[in-house]
Motif scaffolding. Structure first.
Motif, PDB file in Angstrom:
ATOM      1  N   PHE A 205       0.862  -1.183   0.000  1.00 10.61           N
ATOM      2  CA  PHE A 205       0.000   0.000   0.000  1.00 10.61           C
ATOM      3  C   PHE A 205       0.897   1.232   0.000  1.00 10.61           C
ATOM      4  O   PHE A 205       1.497   1.579   1.015  1.00 10.61           O
ATOM      5  N   ALA A 206       1.034   1.871  -1.159  1.00 11.64           N
ATOM      6  CA  ALA A 206       1.875   3.052  -1.313  1.00 11.64           C
ATOM      7  C   ALA A 206       0.998   4.289  -1.297  1.00 11.64           C
ATOM      8  O   ALA A 206       0.043   4.379  -2.066  1.00 11.64           O
ATOM      9  N   GLN A 207       1.304   5.231  -0.409  1.00 12.23           N
ATOM     10  CA  GLN A 207       0.550   6.478  -0.357  1.00 12.23           C
ATOM     11  C   GLN A 207       1.428   7.622  -0.824  1.00 12.23           C
ATOM     12  O   GLN A 207       2.467   7.899  -0.239  1.00 12.23           O
ATOM     13  N   PHE A 208       0.968   8.272  -1.886  1.00  7.85           N
ATOM     14  CA  PHE A 208       1.642   9.465  -2.381  1.00  7.85           C
ATOM     15  C   PHE A 208       0.968  10.683  -1.770  1.00  7.85           C
ATOM     16  O   PHE A 208      -0.198  10.626  -1.386  1.00  7.85           O
TER      17      PHE A 208
ATOM     18  N   GLN B 216      10.900   9.423  -5.617  1.00  9.13           N
ATOM     19  CA  GLN B 216      11.542   8.285  -4.951  1.00  9.13           C
ATOM     20  C   GLN B 216      10.511   7.170  -4.740  1.00  9.13           C
ATOM     21  O   GLN B 216      10.801   6.001  -4.963  1.00  9.13           O
ATOM     22  N   GLY B 217       9.303   7.569  -4.349  1.00 11.15           N
ATOM     23  CA  GLY B 217       8.234   6.594  -4.166  1.00 11.15           C
ATOM     24  C   GLY B 217       7.893   5.868  -5.448  1.00 11.15           C
ATOM     25  O   GLY B 217       7.735   4.644  -5.451  1.00 11.15           O
ATOM     26  N   LEU B 218       7.781   6.597  -6.543  1.00 12.55           N
ATOM     27  CA  LEU B 218       7.456   5.962  -7.820  1.00 12.55           C
ATOM     28  C   LEU B 218       8.555   4.995  -8.240  1.00 12.55           C
ATOM     29  O   LEU B 218       8.274   3.913  -8.759  1.00 12.55           O
ATOM     30  N   GLU B 219       9.790   5.360  -7.970  1.00  9.92           N
ATOM     31  CA  GLU B 219      10.904   4.465  -8.280  1.00  9.92           C
ATOM     32  C   GLU B 219      10.808   3.178  -7.452  1.00  9.92           C
ATOM     33  O   GLU B 219      10.955   2.073  -7.979  1.00  9.92           O
ATOM     34  N   GLU B 220      10.548   3.308  -6.158  1.00 12.13           N
ATOM     35  CA  GLU B 220      10.398   2.134  -5.293  1.00 12.13           C
ATOM     36  C   GLU B 220       9.205   1.287  -5.718  1.00 12.13           C
ATOM     37  O   GLU B 220       9.288   0.051  -5.752  1.00 12.13           O
ATOM     38  N   VAL B 221       8.091   1.938  -6.036  1.00 13.20           N
ATOM     39  CA  VAL B 221       6.884   1.226  -6.448  1.00 13.20           C
ATOM     40  C   VAL B 221       7.121   0.473  -7.757  1.00 13.20           C
ATOM     41  O   VAL B 221       6.634  -0.646  -7.929  1.00 13.20           O
TER      42      VAL B 221
ATOM     43  N   PHE C 210       5.058  13.674 -10.642  1.00 15.91           N
ATOM     44  CA  PHE C 210       5.549  12.850 -11.743  1.00 15.91           C
ATOM     45  C   PHE C 210       4.464  12.855 -12.797  1.00 15.91           C
ATOM     46  O   PHE C 210       3.345  13.300 -12.546  1.00 15.91           O
ATOM     47  N   SER C 211       4.791  12.377 -13.978  1.00  9.38           N
ATOM     48  CA  SER C 211       3.833  12.467 -15.087  1.00  9.38           C
ATOM     49  C   SER C 211       2.927  11.239 -15.146  1.00  9.38           C
ATOM     50  O   SER C 211       3.263  10.175 -14.611  1.00  9.38           O
ATOM     51  N   SER C 212       1.826  11.394 -15.842  1.00  7.97           N
ATOM     52  CA  SER C 212       0.924  10.277 -16.073  1.00  7.97           C
ATOM     53  C   SER C 212       1.641   9.181 -16.860  1.00  7.97           C
ATOM     54  O   SER C 212       1.445   7.990 -16.597  1.00  7.97           O
ATOM     55  N   GLU C 213       2.474   9.564 -17.795  1.00  7.39           N
ATOM     56  CA  GLU C 213       3.230   8.594 -18.586  1.00  7.39           C
ATOM     57  C   GLU C 213       4.162   7.778 -17.701  1.00  7.39           C
ATOM     58  O   GLU C 213       4.292   6.558 -17.880  1.00  7.39           O
ATOM     59  N   GLU C 214       4.809   8.432 -16.735  1.00  5.51           N
ATOM     60  CA  GLU C 214       5.698   7.711 -15.814  1.00  5.51           C
ATOM     61  C   GLU C 214       4.899   6.745 -14.944  1.00  5.51           C
ATOM     62  O   GLU C 214       5.339   5.609 -14.693  1.00  5.51           O
ATOM     63  N   LEU C 215       3.741   7.181 -14.481  1.00  2.17           N
ATOM     64  CA  LEU C 215       2.873   6.320 -13.676  1.00  2.17           C
ATOM     65  C   LEU C 215       2.443   5.100 -14.484  1.00  2.17           C
ATOM     66  O   LEU C 215       2.513   3.959 -14.005  1.00  2.17           O
ATOM     67  N   ILE C 216       2.015   5.317 -15.706  1.00  4.50           N
ATOM     68  CA  ILE C 216       1.555   4.216 -16.560  1.00  4.50           C
ATOM     69  C   ILE C 216       2.703   3.252 -16.865  1.00  4.50           C
ATOM     70  O   ILE C 216       2.522   2.027 -16.836  1.00  4.50           O
TER      71      ILE C 216
END
Length: 171
Positions: free
Chosen positions: A35-38, A82-87, A113-119
């Motif tokens: 469970f990652a919370q941004f 950093q969170g997105l990288e870990e996730v 971060f961008s939507s593209e990075e999230l996707i």
């Protein structure tokens, strides 16, 4: 078993609560949950309950404060990135059956971060990993790649009458 992508979005209350409900259900079935919370950095009552009784659920926060009110600081951006990288590592590891990206839509909205990075992160997941993305303002491209999208619609909210958040109900 194939994992799907779910998005819980909209202006209504209940997106995080719905995701936590799914996490509890998955834990009850013996599944491992990340469970990652941004954006959020405060301690919420659900964190305490999970820590006490649900070892199948790992919680990590990638926010410095409870909310970003106006504009994100450099520290906010760094924490989210950093969170997105870990996730991304968690998603591609295959170690978890369910990965929840709570308030990731808000992180995109505030340009953390961008939507593209999230996707890209979501698409890096192992085939069996279910992903839930929550937050207002889900982007059209996120909605396109999702398998299930639920919009929480505010019909009436007591915040508009001045009620502040209550421990155990809102936080």
């Amino acid at each position: 078993m194939k994992g799907y992508v779910q998005v819980y979005t909209g202006n209504g209350k209940g997106k995080t609560t719905a995701a936590i409900g799914l996490a509890v259900r998955a834990a009850g079935a013996g599944k491992k949950v990340f469970f990652a919370q941004f954006v959020k950095g405060c301690t919420y009552s659900e964190h305490e309950a999970i820590a006490r009784s649900l070892p199948e659920i790992s919680v990590r926060q990638y926010g410095l404060k409870c909310f970003i009110v106006e504009e994100a600081s450099e520290e906010d951006i760094n924490a989210a990135r950093q969170g997105l990288e870990e996730v991304t590592t968690v998603l591609s590891s295959g170690d978890y059956d369910l990965v929840i990206l709570d308030e990731a839509c808000i992180a995109v909205h505030f340009n953390l971060f961008s939507s593209e990075e999230l996707i890209r992160a979501i698409q890096s997941r192992e085939k069996h990993t279910e992903v839930v993305v929550t937050g207002r303002y889900a982007t059209p491209d996120l909605i396109t790649i999702a398998d299930l999208v639920t919009e929480m619609k505010e019909v009436k909210h007591y915040y508009r009458q001045g009620l502040i958040g209550r421990r155990g109900i809102e936080f």
